[in-house]
Design an enzyme around this catalytic site. Structure first.
Site, short mmCIF file in Angstrom:
data_model
loop_
_atom_site.label_atom_id
_atom_site.label_comp_id
_atom_site.label_asym_id
_atom_site.label_seq_id
_atom_site.Cartn_x
_atom_site.Cartn_y
_atom_site.Cartn_z
N LYS A 1 10.90 20.77 -63.97
CA LYS A 1 10.34 21.85 -63.16
C LYS A 1 11.32 22.23 -62.05
O LYS A 1 11.57 23.42 -61.81
CB LYS A 1 9.05 21.37 -62.49
N ASN B 1 -16.27 27.37 -53.31
CA ASN B 1 -16.12 27.52 -54.76
C ASN B 1 -17.46 27.38 -55.48
O ASN B 1 -17.74 28.11 -56.43
CB ASN B 1 -15.12 26.49 -55.31
N CYS C 1 -10.11 25.68 -61.21
CA CYS C 1 -10.86 25.33 -59.98
C CYS C 1 -12.37 25.25 -60.15
O CYS C 1 -12.96 24.19 -59.96
CB CYS C 1 -10.52 26.33 -58.88
#
Ligand code: UDX
Length: 448
Positions: free
Chosen positions: A35, A206, A258
């Site tokens: 990465k 959320n 999420c």
């Protein structure tokens, strides 16, 4: 300010890059060398509109760098941002192993006072756990600040530069002031609170948004039965300021990295203190059920799915991302394969990610929406990419074996679809069929 961000996922990378664009010196750290190598070459491991341009600009202007050397990056920084993943463990709880590892490595590398700011979504009490881990390893002084992140995939850069609010949880005034000044260029709406409340604000937000989605999806299911139109119902509800118009788009349910994880984690957080969060359990259950409405509509229109060819438009959990984590497409395509269909799939950018998770000899990869419609008995629109709004539906209908569309995102207006020859199902809105005979005729077509 000198910042080090640990973790180059959506939250870490986007926040780090945006903070560098505000004039800070930022080092992004990850323990996956591939990465970091990619990022050093200006390649971005995630798809996020506008991110690459900002990475190029700030790397070139020497404010942004990438490394695997956490220890050196911690030594240079005044503020260390923890943005590692908190995946779901088997019982739904957040798995804190990456948080613990980051805390220990930070502690071992400290060379003086630091502010440690947690951006990962973590259960209430985790910042205290980080504090205890660090103070057990180092004698250097430090402060812990919880700053939950609310950015959305697909609009992460825009959200970071235009947040509705910044929540800062800390018990220390001096640390709060420093973190306030870091965020002042972004917004005036900065809410300073205690750490536990800050941690809870993220889960509660959320969970509330997920509740709005499951609520409107259940209203949609009722609308289908009573002949109302959920889009108009949501519009009418949204004019009430207490309700607001956002997050009331009915569809096939929420996915992503999420909502599914955080709702289950909050149920577990409540369970750990012997509280049964009944409402949120139902939200999760409704969301799970909602995606299979697509299958019911296929059965309603085709009679059987065995030996049918079904086109799938959209695989990502939402538009403008290549992310398929918890995407409804995975379960819908699996169900179709199980029911004996051949499935033609198309997504503007998420197909590789999808095929890495789910591959099968009866899945056919296609390069366009038109290609994924050719000779199909029906198409299912699962992600509302802009591109699908602009296709020539007459050409699509001509290419199909039967012009049946199951629109899981209410992408087209009923007025527009009334002029097309499709048998058109959407979510929470009346079925469009041109004649009753048309519907029956499709059911009876020989599937040979
Ligand atoms: C979400 C939160 O919005 C963000 O604040 C948090 O930091 C991370 O989780 P994200 O998962 O990127 O962001 O996407 P979001 O735009 O919130 O959509 C989540 C899911 O809900 C998608 O699958 C979307 O299709 C679905 N959704 C959203 C609906 O079905 N209806 C809506 O009205 C809104």
């Amino acid at each position: 300010m000198n910042l080090t961000v640990i973790g180059t996922g959506y939250v870490g990378l986007v926040s780090g890059v945006c903070f560098s664009d505000l004039g800070n010196r930022v080092t992004c750290v990850d323990n996956v060398p591939q990465k970091i190598e990619m990022l050093k070459k200006g390649e971005v491991p995630i798809y996020e509109p506008g991110l690459k341009e900002l990475i190029d600009k700030n790397t070139e202007e020497s404010r942004l760098s990438f490394t695997t050397d956490l220890s050196a990056a911690v030594k240079e920084a005044e503020i260390i941002i923890i943005a590692v993943g908190t995946p779901q463990s088997e019982n739904g709880e957040a798995d804190l192993r990456y948080i613990d590892q980051a805390a220990k490595e930070i502690a071992a590398a400290m060379n003086g006072y630091k502010i440690i700011m947690t951006k990962s979504t973590v259960p209430v009490g985790t910042n205290e756990r980080i504090r205890n881990l660090i103070s057990g390893i180092t004698n250097h002084s430090f402060d812990i600040v919880s700053v939950p992140e609310f950015l959305r995939e697909g609009s992460a850069v825009r959200d970071t530069f235009n947040p509705d609010r910044i929540v800062i949880g800390t018990e220390r005034k001096a640390a709060a002031e420093k973190i306030i000044s870091l965020h002042t260029p972004l917004t005036d709406n900065i809410f300073v609170t205690d750490i536990r409340s800050a941690e809870m604000i993220k889960y509660a937000s959320n969970a509330f948004l997920a509740t709005k989605i499951s609520f409107i999806n259940e209203i949609a299911n009722i609308c289908e039965k009573v002949g109302a139109d959920v889009d108009l119902v949501a519009q009418g509800m949204g004019y009430d300021k207490r309700i607001g118009p956002s997050f009331l788009s009915a569809g096939i349910g929420y996915g992503g990295s999420c909502f599914p994880k955080d709702t289950k984690a909050l149920i577990q957080i409540a369970g750990n203190v012997e509280y049964d969060f009944k409402l949120l359990r139902s939200v999760v259950e409704v969301n799970q059920m909602q995606r299979f409405g697509v299958i019911d509509k296929l059965l309603d229109s085709l009679g059987t799915i065995q030996n049918r060819t079904i086109g799938i438009w959209g695989l990502a959990f939402k538009p403008n991302t290549d992310d398929v984590r918890e995407a409804p497409s995975l379960e819908i395509v699996s169900a179709l394969l199980e029911l004996g269909a051949t499935v033609k799939i198309y997504d503007p950018i998420a197909t590789n990610n999808f095929l890495n998770v789910l591959n099968h000899p009866y899945i056919i990869r296609c390069d366009s929406a038109l290609d994924a419609s050719r000779d199909c008995d029906a198409i299912c629109l699962l992600t509302d990419w802009q591109e699908f709004k602009e296709v020539d539906l007459d050409q699509i209908g001509d290419a199909m074996r039967l012009p049946i569309m199951i629109d899981g995102r209410n992408t087209y207006t009923l007025k527009d679809m009334a002029t097309k020859k499709f048998l058109y199902y959407s979510v929470g809105r009346p079925l469009i069929k041109h004649t009753h005979e048309q519907a029956l005729e499709y059911q009876n077509v020989n599937i040979g």
